[in-house]
Write an enzyme that holds these catalytic residues in place. Sequence first.
Site, PDB file in Angstrom:
ATOM      1  CG  HIS A  14      -2.026   1.223   0.640  1.00 10.10           C
ATOM      2  ND1 HIS A  14      -3.082   0.842  -0.423  1.00 10.10           N
ATOM      3  CD2 HIS A  14      -2.189   2.363   0.960  1.00 10.10           C
ATOM      4  CE1 HIS A  14      -3.724   2.058  -0.483  1.00 10.10           C
ATOM      5  NE2 HIS A  14      -3.219   3.004   0.002  1.00 10.10           N
ATOM      6  CG  HIS A  30      -9.575   2.729  -6.123  1.00 12.72           C
ATOM      7  ND1 HIS A  30      -9.845   4.262  -5.821  1.00 12.72           N
ATOM      8  CD2 HIS A  30      -8.359   2.457  -5.703  1.00 12.72           C
ATOM      9  CE1 HIS A  30      -8.675   4.484  -4.972  1.00 12.72           C
ATOM     10  NE2 HIS A  30      -7.749   3.539  -4.778  1.00 12.72           N
ATOM     11  CG  PHE A  31      -5.792  -0.087  -9.290  1.00 12.79           C
ATOM     12  CD1 PHE A  31      -5.216  -0.293 -10.707  1.00 12.79           C
ATOM     13  CD2 PHE A  31      -5.839  -1.301  -8.728  1.00 12.79           C
ATOM     14  CE1 PHE A  31      -5.065  -1.600 -11.197  1.00 12.79           C
ATOM     15  CE2 PHE A  31      -6.023  -2.464  -9.035  1.00 12.79           C
ATOM     16  CZ  PHE A  31      -5.536  -2.617 -10.558  1.00 12.79           C
ATOM     17  CG  HIS A  32      -7.329   1.035 -14.620  1.00  8.99           C
ATOM     18  ND1 HIS A  32      -7.144  -0.138 -14.056  1.00  8.99           N
ATOM     19  CD2 HIS A  32      -6.235   0.950 -15.671  1.00  8.99           C
ATOM     20  CE1 HIS A  32      -6.427  -1.073 -14.563  1.00  8.99           C
ATOM     21  NE2 HIS A  32      -5.863  -0.273 -15.528  1.00  8.99           N
ATOM     22  CE1 TYR A  39      -2.341   7.246   0.180  1.00  4.00           C
ATOM     23  CE2 TYR A  39      -1.248   5.325   1.190  1.00  4.00           C
ATOM     24  CZ  TYR A  39      -2.425   6.296   0.849  1.00  4.00           C
ATOM     25  OH  TYR A  39      -3.646   6.073   1.279  1.00  4.00           O
ATOM     26  NE  ARG A  47      -8.030  -6.748  -8.488  1.00  7.97           N
ATOM     27  CZ  ARG A  47      -7.120  -6.359  -7.721  1.00  7.97           C
ATOM     28  NH1 ARG A  47      -7.007  -6.359  -6.427  1.00  7.97           N
ATOM     29  NH2 ARG A  47      -5.855  -5.760  -8.126  1.00  7.97           N
ATOM     30  NE  ARG A  48      -4.864  -9.284  -9.382  1.00  7.12           N
ATOM     31  CZ  ARG A  48      -3.935  -9.504  -8.519  1.00  7.12           C
ATOM     32  NH1 ARG A  48      -4.070 -10.272  -7.785  1.00  7.12           N
ATOM     33  NH2 ARG A  48      -2.934  -8.598  -8.407  1.00  7.12           N
TER      34      ARG A  48
END
Lengths: 569, 171
Positions: free
Chosen positions: A238, A389-391, A242, A452-453
């Site tokens: 995680h 979210h992370f795209h 950041y 996902r995946r």
Amino acid sequence: MATGQNELFKDKFPTEAKAVRRIFVVGVITLGIGAIMGVLQVLHRTDKLRIISSGDYYTYLTIHGVNMVIFWAILAILGTFTWAVPRSLDRSLGNPKFTCGWIRLGLIGIILAEIAMFAGFIKGDVPILGNMQADVLYTFYAPLKAHPIFYIGLALYVIASWLAGFDYFTALWDWKKDNPDERIPLQTFIAVTTMMFWQLASLGIAIEVLFFLLPWSLGIIPQVDPLLTRTLFWMTGHPIVYFWLMPAYLAWYTVLPKLSGGRLFSDPLARVVFILFLLLSSPVGFHHQYMDPGVPNGFKYVVMSNTMFLLLPSLLTAFTAVASMEHGARQRGGTGRLGWLKALPWEKPQFSAMAFAGLFFAAGGFSGMVNAALNLNYLVHNTLWVPGHFHLTVGSAVTLTMMGLIYWLFPQLTGKDLSLKGLAMVQPYLWFIGMTFMSNAMHRAGLAGVPRRTAEPTYRLFDFHAVLGNMSEIRWQLAIGGVFLFISAFAFIAVLVASVFAGSRIDAAQHDFTIPEPLSGPEDGPLILDNLKLWGAIAVVLVLLAYGVPLMSWVTDGPLQPGAIPVRP
Amino acid sequence: MDIHKYEKIWLAVALVFIVGLVATVTYGALGPGIKMVSDNGGTISPANVTQSERFSAQGRGVHKVGPNHYEVNVLARQFLFMPGTTQPITVPTDSKITFYYTSADVIHGFEIVGTNVNTMVIPGQVGKMTTRFEEPGEYGIICNEYCGSGHHTMEGKLNVVPKSEFNASEV
């Protein structure tokens, strides 16, 4: 200011400029590889145009994930900092051989890992090396086993990133000796706090790979504890997100205000934001393990609270970025409550890419709050919501900002102007359209429970039911969005390639690449903000508090117990 | 340190917002009592799962353990839920259902599509999750953590039947 108004970075710091160019060239190649894999997956997964087989899907997915987030995103960080540290300290990094050394080491690591990942397309064994594959995705959870050169490659790459950090630390150290009473320049402050928390956080993955996965993949130890290795992974996994964000933050704090035509709002608050990241980003990894049996609820709860408080630096950044843009727009003659938005340079890709990145980051922040809320997460855990979210965050906030920053840095690093300016101008807009389609579809598919995946959009025994819209329209939007993103990524690469080979020489006297002083400068902030030893020590204590007890309890019951033997994917 | 008035207001609003988010999660756990996956399932040796009482051929499946309480023992492995894949899991409505699950090989996911039952299945750890189904119907079960080249084929089925029709002698 640091770089003389009429002197290009490449003329003032030729060694560092060469290093930055090398890092960005490798980074952009990995971005290209990732983009090709991405578009093949989105077409396959949405059942629109099937070129690959479902069994091979995970090889593509591994190559996509590792290239995008481990290679491209981290190379973007190292390239940005290798420019920002000498620029803001106004002195060379000091040891060109060392700089060149860590770049080479990182490149060797990348090549080894790429070989293992691409070997996933080879069926059966390779002479001497045996079963060469690394179809383990970028999370490489044990007991799925990759070929040892995959782990060796990643280890070398992480070590190279540590050495890069030491390069920046020593530059700051030497600068302090000559300037004992000056405040640390903001860009160096950002680079050094970022590398500090990265060094601390990446210990998790280093221990996981060096003490467990590598000896296990070589057959030296028979088994590993899947929960322990997974926890070590997320101890890094995680904070790494950041870490990925920090070059984007550096650009939003120091370059975006200038591109908007103004100045940064507040230097001291920027420092507070980066200190908060240093303190809070490491002890939150357990929030990826909300659904893990074996992790006590108390730890999950503490980490949930920490995670929520990490919203604070991001919310402060949102304020600063928007305020600095508004200030710039008003300097350019913008008026009105929202009318100032029209005065911003939307035709310049350097600006539009960063502005869109900020918008996506706001949206991604909200979907991240859902992931972070311990109980809401049950609805979206491991569904397409998460890549949605992370795209938005690493895939757009970071990637688009880096595209804008590379456009802006290009003349300073090469002495050449950008070519294909029309294509460069529309490129961020293509990304904006593509990501709008893809991310909204991913989030909605996630709410319907689509995992996902996974290679297949449908299952034999049941159907998904969309909460918003319908499944067929969601699949179309995913496919259309992915294609736009692919075109945009290659438009970016085309602009850079054309500029390298056909860009016209710029006249440095005609350009101003200086970064203006903030409205409220560092002298307005207390000296304690620059006490990096203090903040570093507190960060170490917080990590020990968050991880000490659970790790100790799992290690003392036998670090390899309960153990799992290697399994081929 | 000089902070602009608007920035102070923003900071205060942000803090209230964050505390509010933490409070909603806290309320969810303490108020409605949302049960979460924790460490109370214990550990198990992955190599010997099929010899354990719970995950042996006799132990797997649905067992009545109280007047209105059923335990469901599920073993996950590449690329099956046992039970779930070859024969569906059948449970009654309006009853306390406690799932116990573990993996015989790699990490898997256990997601009952459209519900809050969504958890990791980790070799070496026995997961425990309690839930209650109000609506009868057929639900899909999927593995939502990548577990190998056949991952997308790993699925199963859960039938929730009205309590009155559920024949306890079947289990």
